[in-house]
Design a protein around this motif. Sequence first.
Motif, PDB file in Angstrom:
ATOM      1  N   LEU A 128     -12.910   2.321 -14.271  1.00 53.85           N
ATOM      2  CA  LEU A 128     -12.504   3.343 -13.315  1.00 53.85           C
ATOM      3  C   LEU A 128     -13.281   4.622 -13.591  1.00 53.85           C
ATOM      4  O   LEU A 128     -13.515   4.980 -14.748  1.00 53.85           O
ATOM      5  CB  LEU A 128     -11.002   3.610 -13.408  1.00 53.85           C
ATOM      6  CG  LEU A 128     -10.070   2.431 -13.083  1.00 53.85           C
ATOM      7  CD1 LEU A 128      -8.622   2.846 -13.236  1.00 53.85           C
ATOM      8  CD2 LEU A 128     -10.317   1.913 -11.677  1.00 53.85           C
ATOM      9  N   VAL A 129     -13.665   5.315 -12.534  1.00 49.44           N
ATOM     10  CA  VAL A 129     -14.473   6.525 -12.663  1.00 49.44           C
ATOM     11  C   VAL A 129     -13.735   7.681 -12.008  1.00 49.44           C
ATOM     12  O   VAL A 129     -13.338   7.592 -10.838  1.00 49.44           O
ATOM     13  CB  VAL A 129     -15.859   6.329 -12.008  1.00 49.44           C
ATOM     14  CG1 VAL A 129     -16.714   7.569 -12.225  1.00 49.44           C
ATOM     15  CG2 VAL A 129     -16.549   5.106 -12.571  1.00 49.44           C
ATOM     16  N   GLY A 130     -13.552   8.762 -12.771  1.00 52.72           N
ATOM     17  CA  GLY A 130     -12.864   9.923 -12.249  1.00 52.72           C
ATOM     18  C   GLY A 130     -13.824  10.954 -11.668  1.00 52.72           C
ATOM     19  O   GLY A 130     -14.928  11.154 -12.188  1.00 52.72           O
ATOM     20  N   HIS A 131     -13.396  11.616 -10.570  1.00 56.99           N
ATOM     21  CA  HIS A 131     -14.172  12.674  -9.920  1.00 56.99           C
ATOM     22  C   HIS A 131     -13.209  13.765  -9.443  1.00 56.99           C
ATOM     23  O   HIS A 131     -12.020  13.491  -9.221  1.00 56.99           O
ATOM     24  CB  HIS A 131     -14.936  12.137  -8.698  1.00 56.99           C
ATOM     25  CG  HIS A 131     -15.873  11.026  -8.976  1.00 56.99           C
ATOM     26  ND1 HIS A 131     -16.956  11.151  -9.815  1.00 56.99           N
ATOM     27  CD2 HIS A 131     -15.907   9.740  -8.519  1.00 56.99           C
ATOM     28  CE1 HIS A 131     -17.610  10.001  -9.854  1.00 56.99           C
ATOM     29  NE2 HIS A 131     -16.992   9.131  -9.086  1.00 56.99           N
ATOM     30  N   PRO A 187     -14.597   8.816 -17.456  1.00 53.36           N
ATOM     31  CA  PRO A 187     -13.950   7.497 -17.385  1.00 53.36           C
ATOM     32  C   PRO A 187     -12.431   7.627 -17.400  1.00 53.36           C
ATOM     33  O   PRO A 187     -11.877   8.558 -17.991  1.00 53.36           O
ATOM     34  CB  PRO A 187     -14.456   6.788 -18.640  1.00 53.36           C
ATOM     35  CG  PRO A 187     -14.716   7.890 -19.608  1.00 53.36           C
ATOM     36  CD  PRO A 187     -15.184   9.066 -18.787  1.00 53.36           C
ATOM     37  N   VAL A 188     -11.782   6.680 -16.760  1.00 49.68           N
ATOM     38  CA  VAL A 188     -10.323   6.600 -16.754  1.00 49.68           C
ATOM     39  C   VAL A 188      -9.938   5.163 -17.098  1.00 49.68           C
ATOM     40  O   VAL A 188     -10.445   4.218 -16.485  1.00 49.68           O
ATOM     41  CB  VAL A 188      -9.735   6.994 -15.382  1.00 49.68           C
ATOM     42  CG1 VAL A 188      -8.214   6.848 -15.394  1.00 49.68           C
ATOM     43  CG2 VAL A 188     -10.128   8.413 -15.003  1.00 49.68           C
ATOM     44  N   ARG A 189      -9.053   5.026 -18.090  1.00 49.98           N
ATOM     45  CA  ARG A 189      -8.620   3.697 -18.512  1.00 49.98           C
ATOM     46  C   ARG A 189      -7.121   3.558 -18.270  1.00 49.98           C
ATOM     47  O   ARG A 189      -6.330   4.391 -18.719  1.00 49.98           O
ATOM     48  CB  ARG A 189      -8.932   3.457 -19.987  1.00 49.98           C
ATOM     49  CG  ARG A 189     -10.416   3.431 -20.310  1.00 49.98           C
ATOM     50  CD  ARG A 189     -10.634   3.061 -21.764  1.00 49.98           C
ATOM     51  NE  ARG A 189     -10.049   4.045 -22.665  1.00 49.98           N
ATOM     52  CZ  ARG A 189     -10.638   5.196 -23.027  1.00 49.98           C
ATOM     53  NH1 ARG A 189     -11.828   5.506 -22.538  1.00 49.98           N
ATOM     54  NH2 ARG A 189     -10.038   6.021 -23.855  1.00 49.98           N
ATOM     55  N   VAL A 190      -6.777   2.480 -17.572  1.00 50.01           N
ATOM     56  CA  VAL A 190      -5.370   2.210 -17.287  1.00 50.01           C
ATOM     57  C   VAL A 190      -4.801   1.373 -18.419  1.00 50.01           C
ATOM     58  O   VAL A 190      -5.414   0.383 -18.853  1.00 50.01           O
ATOM     59  CB  VAL A 190      -5.212   1.476 -15.943  1.00 50.01           C
ATOM     60  CG1 VAL A 190      -3.753   1.127 -15.680  1.00 50.01           C
ATOM     61  CG2 VAL A 190      -5.754   2.338 -14.820  1.00 50.01           C
ATOM     62  N   GLU A 204     -17.727   1.660  -6.123  1.00 51.70           N
ATOM     63  CA  GLU A 204     -17.098   2.038  -7.373  1.00 51.70           C
ATOM     64  C   GLU A 204     -15.586   2.023  -7.205  1.00 51.70           C
ATOM     65  O   GLU A 204     -15.065   2.046  -6.093  1.00 51.70           O
ATOM     66  CB  GLU A 204     -17.545   3.435  -7.816  1.00 51.70           C
ATOM     67  CG  GLU A 204     -17.091   4.534  -6.857  1.00 51.70           C
ATOM     68  CD  GLU A 204     -17.476   5.930  -7.300  1.00 51.70           C
ATOM     69  OE1 GLU A 204     -17.938   6.091  -8.438  1.00 51.70           O
ATOM     70  OE2 GLU A 204     -17.297   6.865  -6.496  1.00 51.70           O
ATOM     71  N   ASP A 205     -14.882   1.950  -8.331  1.00 50.63           N
ATOM     72  CA  ASP A 205     -13.436   2.145  -8.343  1.00 50.63           C
ATOM     73  C   ASP A 205     -13.190   3.581  -8.782  1.00 50.63           C
ATOM     74  O   ASP A 205     -13.251   3.905  -9.966  1.00 50.63           O
ATOM     75  CB  ASP A 205     -12.767   1.156  -9.306  1.00 50.63           C
ATOM     76  CG  ASP A 205     -12.623  -0.226  -8.694  1.00 50.63           C
ATOM     77  OD1 ASP A 205     -12.468  -0.303  -7.466  1.00 50.63           O
ATOM     78  OD2 ASP A 205     -12.673  -1.218  -9.433  1.00 50.63           O
ATOM     79  N   ALA A 206     -12.943   4.450  -7.801  1.00 46.76           N
ATOM     80  CA  ALA A 206     -12.878   5.890  -8.057  1.00 46.76           C
ATOM     81  C   ALA A 206     -11.434   6.359  -8.188  1.00 46.76           C
ATOM     82  O   ALA A 206     -10.517   5.818  -7.568  1.00 46.76           O
ATOM     83  CB  ALA A 206     -13.562   6.657  -6.932  1.00 46.76           C
ATOM     84  N   VAL A 207     -11.260   7.376  -9.019  1.00 43.08           N
ATOM     85  CA  VAL A 207      -9.983   8.066  -9.195  1.00 43.08           C
ATOM     86  C   VAL A 207     -10.260   9.552  -8.979  1.00 43.08           C
ATOM     87  O   VAL A 207     -11.031  10.156  -9.740  1.00 43.08           O
ATOM     88  CB  VAL A 207      -9.388   7.830 -10.589  1.00 43.08           C
ATOM     89  CG1 VAL A 207      -8.105   8.632 -10.772  1.00 43.08           C
ATOM     90  CG2 VAL A 207      -9.129   6.347 -10.819  1.00 43.08           C
ATOM     91  N   PHE A 208      -9.669  10.144  -7.953  1.00 45.96           N
ATOM     92  CA  PHE A 208      -9.909  11.549  -7.628  1.00 45.96           C
ATOM     93  C   PHE A 208      -8.699  12.384  -8.056  1.00 45.96           C
ATOM     94  O   PHE A 208      -7.556  12.079  -7.693  1.00 45.96           O
ATOM     95  CB  PHE A 208     -10.148  11.721  -6.125  1.00 45.96           C
ATOM     96  CG  PHE A 208     -11.417  11.079  -5.642  1.00 45.96           C
ATOM     97  CD1 PHE A 208     -12.628  11.731  -5.785  1.00 45.96           C
ATOM     98  CD2 PHE A 208     -11.405   9.824  -5.063  1.00 45.96           C
ATOM     99  CE1 PHE A 208     -13.803  11.149  -5.352  1.00 45.96           C
ATOM    100  CE2 PHE A 208     -12.567   9.231  -4.624  1.00 45.96           C
ATOM    101  CZ  PHE A 208     -13.779   9.898  -4.779  1.00 45.96           C
ATOM    102  N   CYS A 209      -8.994  13.446  -8.826  1.00 42.38           N
ATOM    103  CA  CYS A 209      -7.947  14.385  -9.230  1.00 42.38           C
ATOM    104  C   CYS A 209      -8.312  15.774  -8.697  1.00 42.38           C
ATOM    105  O   CYS A 209      -9.338  15.950  -8.026  1.00 42.38           O
ATOM    106  CB  CYS A 209      -7.801  14.408 -10.749  1.00 42.38           C
ATOM    107  SG  CYS A 209      -9.284  14.911 -11.622  1.00 42.38           S
TER     108      CYS A 209
END
Length: 828
Positions: A115-118, A104-107, A183-188
Amino acid sequence: MLSVALRTLRTRWTTFTGAFVALSLGVALLTVTGLVLASSLDAPRRGPERFAAAPVVVKGADTLRVRTPAGVRTQKLARPRALTAGTVARLGRLGPVVVDRTFPVRVADGGPGDLVGHPWSVAAFAPYRLTAGRAPTAPDEVAISGDWARVGEAVRTDRGVLRVVGTVRSASSSGGAGSRGFEDAVFCTDARAAQLSPSVVQLVVAADPAVVRRAVRGVDGVQVLTGDARREADADPDRDAEAVTAMNALFGTAGGVSAFVSVFVVASTFAFAVAQRRREFGLLRTVGATPGQLRRMVVAEALGVGVLASAAGCLLGSYGAPLLAARVVEAGLAPGWFTVGAHTWPYQLAFWTGLSVALGGVVAASRRAGRTGPAEALREASVDSRTMTPGRLLAGAALLLTAAVTLCLALAGDPGDLLHRKSSTSRPMLLITAVALLAPLVVRPLTRLLAWLPARLPGAVGMLVRENAAAAVRRTAAVAAPVLVTVALTGSLLGATATLNGAKAAEARARTTADFVVTPRGGAAFDAATVARLREVPGATVSPTSAGAVYVLEDGGALVRSEARAAEPGPLAATVRLPLSAGKAGDLDDGSIIVNEEWQRHTVGQRVRVWLGDGAERTLRIAAVMTTGTGGNGVYVTPRNAPGADVDRVDVALADGADPDAVAAGLRAAVRDAGGQVRTESQWLRATRPHADRTTRLGFLLVLGIALLYTGVSLATTMVMATSDRVRDLAVLRLAGATRRQVLRLVGAEALTVVAVGASLGLAVAWLNLAGMWGALRLLSVRSAIELPWAAVGGAVAACAVLAVVSSVVPAALVLRRRAVDLAGVRE
């Protein structure tokens, strides 16, 4: 008699309009319900989303399988097992492997939630494609889906300050760069994702599926997913099925209520119509009609109304179902792909059900018509007699006794069953029917009681209102019946939800002794570093807890899942007051468990065989037993027996002499980077007070809307029928010296009195239903009060009052435009 029935329908069309409209609406809703159910049964399965372009997905065990004498029982694991390093290495020798990680990612500062991180390497399997910018290459760089940030913007999150270097769009999203997709994705970068989520739960391997299956053969629970089965690797593969199930429950309840209220309206309308036509039936008997012919005539009238109304309802439902399906999709109550298909059996079911309702609603009325004697043609008395027939009295008493017996059996056997939505929806109908059947017994005394004070005011209006309403028992009961239904359903359905939520709030208030409650934003979890900082706050006794699950075999073959909280025994006892019926919370250790009375084995000291959230088998000693309560007590274990569970709540108690303000400031500083919230006990209780979920609220609004619509139809038609039957009474009042305004005021006051009778009976039914729930809560050791939704009930009563007054005063005003001597049938 068929020709007589047809002429009656043509000349007395106002009498049957209410039944026609109500029945057609009921059939329309049944048609919609059937079409929705039929369409959901053959609905397509949702395909894979995150891995739609992946060749093979390998996933760790996420299902617990237990062999029993009755066969293998399965349950979804709360914590899927990670793939071992050996398994990952073995798959790596078959072809390129891309490890999937999710976190999970929280702003901070009120950013978007969930937000979901991948890792960036898995973006290609959705597939996600860059729409602006570039892929992340540095630890603080990310690419995002959605439009909540722009390329080049720096965003402060619980994972540090991240720089947005690209935006992506999934193949399943139909819009532009700002479309959300699934989904609301966040890619790192892959390296950063490995730091944030080190365990490997699933991965993608580019190899032949058969070769992959041979490579993992013998590894317990590992799944090899290809084709549509890849959807099982998505975050919530069952969400469509759950949404369809909830939608079916919603429309099923609405259909049941519409059928129930339709019977009510049709039955009361025909009963009142028969009572009005007793002189007409007497004349027919005088000229030779037999009782059987009168019964067949009334049934033929109902048959004509039923056929026409059912056909109109099916037609209305065919147009309404697609529109309603589109609305529930827009509201998020159904999956985006849901549409109403072409099915025929819902029309057949709705038509014949509507016809059966019409015929069933006039059975008693036809028998009363058949009992009409020739002397009724000469009777002019306005006071109703023999309003309570033996059959009606027997049926009402039987239903009332059934309601009482089933309530007692539920209280004695399974009180928790009375707290379920199914019971709170169905049980009121039984009591409503019983009270409506027995209403003539109480209409006259209740009317005199309600009109006691107005009758003592100066003038004759109050006395006339009391005597007219008390004398015309059939008319009063017919008008009060739909008001009774509306008020009883409003009070019972909304009151059950409010009472249960109040009980849950009382439970939370009684068991929370912490001074502060710290929770993460967005429903995520605290990492170990944040928990460590919280422990270091001076003057604070910190109790971190996490959510999990425990599974147990009961009744020889049922694998039951119980929600579990993992906590350390010492801090738990300092911050929570568990509702214990036996044992002590301090006795909890790594070899024991705290259960509740719902468990088959719930004696302190007994040992129970359980499976933990990751499927590991344990035999634990029962350290303490909690009461059942409203059903949310679950179980308690230590953190060692909740592997992989993340801390999602921290209760904090003040040490002796600690400054609350200083402790609060220290707690806020400890969770600032993690985006946590620090609330006092009262603030947390207010913020987490239970409320009805969105689906439940919409379902109740739909059900109550149906009831109010039927009430309006029934009230309007019954009042118009009653006014047309009182033309000579109104003329006599005018000839006796009453002004036109006084007569209209009398008519309006009578309508309000009758509504008050129906509202009183409806409130009594609602209170009795809620009293049964209150008794169940007391038996489950929950101390709470009955909560009637006075605002909603008041609104329903006000709407009924307005409808009744308008529907009675307007026809009376039109009638009084003629001269009184003409209305009275007297020639000058």
